[in-house]
Scaffold this motif. Sequence first.
Motif, PDB file in Angstrom:
ATOM      1  N   PHE A  10      -6.245   2.885   5.395  1.00 60.49           N
ATOM      2  CA  PHE A  10      -5.717   3.632   6.529  1.00 60.49           C
ATOM      3  C   PHE A  10      -6.890   4.246   7.267  1.00 60.49           C
ATOM      4  O   PHE A  10      -7.806   4.787   6.647  1.00 60.49           O
ATOM      5  N   ARG A  36      -3.529  -9.582  13.066  1.00 55.54           N
ATOM      6  CA  ARG A  36      -3.045  -8.279  13.525  1.00 55.54           C
ATOM      7  C   ARG A  36      -1.528  -8.269  13.399  1.00 55.54           C
ATOM      8  O   ARG A  36      -0.859  -9.274  13.699  1.00 55.54           O
ATOM      9  N   GLN A  37      -0.974  -7.113  13.003  1.00 53.52           N
ATOM     10  CA  GLN A  37       0.471  -6.947  12.952  1.00 53.52           C
ATOM     11  C   GLN A  37       0.844  -5.614  13.570  1.00 53.52           C
ATOM     12  O   GLN A  37       0.404  -4.562  13.113  1.00 53.52           O
ATOM     13  N   SER A  84      -4.220   0.081  18.130  1.00 48.66           N
ATOM     14  CA  SER A  84      -3.483   0.616  16.990  1.00 48.66           C
ATOM     15  C   SER A  84      -2.552  -0.467  16.440  1.00 48.66           C
ATOM     16  O   SER A  84      -1.719  -1.009  17.167  1.00 48.66           O
ATOM     17  N   THR A  86      -1.821  -2.816  12.299  1.00 48.33           N
ATOM     18  CA  THR A  86      -2.319  -3.097  10.958  1.00 48.33           C
ATOM     19  C   THR A  86      -3.098  -4.403  11.005  1.00 48.33           C
ATOM     20  O   THR A  86      -2.616  -5.389  11.572  1.00 48.33           O
ATOM     21  N   TYR A  87      -4.278  -4.385  10.428  1.00 48.48           N
ATOM     22  CA  TYR A  87      -5.159  -5.553  10.437  1.00 48.48           C
ATOM     23  C   TYR A  87      -5.281  -6.095   9.015  1.00 48.48           C
ATOM     24  O   TYR A  87      -5.572  -5.351   8.081  1.00 48.48           O
ATOM     25  N   GLY A 103      -4.075  -4.921   3.929  1.00 46.78           N
ATOM     26  CA  GLY A 103      -3.992  -4.487   5.319  1.00 46.78           C
ATOM     27  C   GLY A 103      -4.636  -3.124   5.532  1.00 46.78           C
ATOM     28  O   GLY A 103      -4.661  -2.285   4.623  1.00 46.78           O
ATOM     29  N   THR A 104      -5.151  -2.943   6.721  1.00 49.03           N
ATOM     30  CA  THR A 104      -5.705  -1.655   7.144  1.00 49.03           C
ATOM     31  C   THR A 104      -4.884  -1.165   8.318  1.00 49.03           C
ATOM     32  O   THR A 104      -4.836  -1.811   9.371  1.00 49.03           O
ATOM     33  N   ARG A 105      -4.223  -0.026   8.099  1.00 44.22           N
ATOM     34  CA  ARG A 105      -3.411   0.539   9.174  1.00 44.22           C
ATOM     35  C   ARG A 105      -4.316   1.384  10.052  1.00 44.22           C
ATOM     36  O   ARG A 105      -4.842   2.410   9.620  1.00 44.22           O
ATOM     37  N   HIS A 107      -4.921   3.705  13.286  1.00 43.53           N
ATOM     38  CA  HIS A 107      -4.223   4.593  14.225  1.00 43.53           C
ATOM     39  C   HIS A 107      -5.280   5.214  15.127  1.00 43.53           C
ATOM     40  O   HIS A 107      -6.175   5.916  14.651  1.00 43.53           O
TER      41      HIS A 107
ATOM     42  N   GLN B  41       4.311  -3.638   3.846  1.00 44.99           N
ATOM     43  CA  GLN B  41       3.169  -3.584   2.937  1.00 44.99           C
ATOM     44  C   GLN B  41       2.488  -4.946   2.872  1.00 44.99           C
ATOM     45  O   GLN B  41       2.399  -5.646   3.870  1.00 44.99           O
TER      46      GLN B  41
END
Lengths: 110, 113
Positions: A10, A36-37, A84, A86-87, A103-105, A107, B41
């Motif tokens: 994060f 990317r999501q 911004s 999630t990657y 994943g890395t969120r 922000h 997740q």
Amino acid sequence: ELKVEQNPLFLSMQEGKNYTIYCNYSTTSDRLYWYRQDPGKSLESLFVLLSNGAVKQEGRLMASLDTKARLSTLHITAAVHDLSATYFCAGDPPYDKIIFGKGTRLHILP
Amino acid sequence: EPEVTQTPSHQVTQMGQEVILRCVPISNHLYFYWYRQILGQKVEFLVSFYNNEISEKSEIFDDQFSVERPDGSNFTLKIRSTKLEDSAMYFCASRDGLRSPLHFGNGTRLTVT
């Protein structure tokens, strides 16, 4: 079996700042992908890194691959709010099974 | 631009029921996949499919799961007897070669009650 670990999981950052997301993988991966999501959406392919030393850039994002260190990085330059998301990084071992990191969120604060 | 399409977008089912999730991969793609994601997740690999047979499968893909390409365009995932823990977003993906990225569909949100 291939394991893919991302760091950090994060990240909250200010607009205009630079930052790097790290992706380590445990065994041989023929290729490394970044996706990317956006929340509630599908995954969009950003980069495909095919060989050691590969560097790809698109806008404020730049991805690189070091196969000897088993490390890929996604660098964000002068972040803007639109980034911004999630990657995810994903490894592609020599069998047909792409494995994703957690994943890395990201922000980005105005 | 061609895209992977999935139906339905949301499926609600009772525990123990069978569900079939449907996908139409991009037409010239040869490699097909199912992934699932629980509550935004980790994206978990379920199965890969090439030349009308399974290439790889994960530990999650047990005897309750099966895949099929019934007619040359559709690619389906069947869960025979759903459990509560099968609730997730299921993504179908395809690619045209092993050096290409996956193209994902918009997903089917499966809710098991």
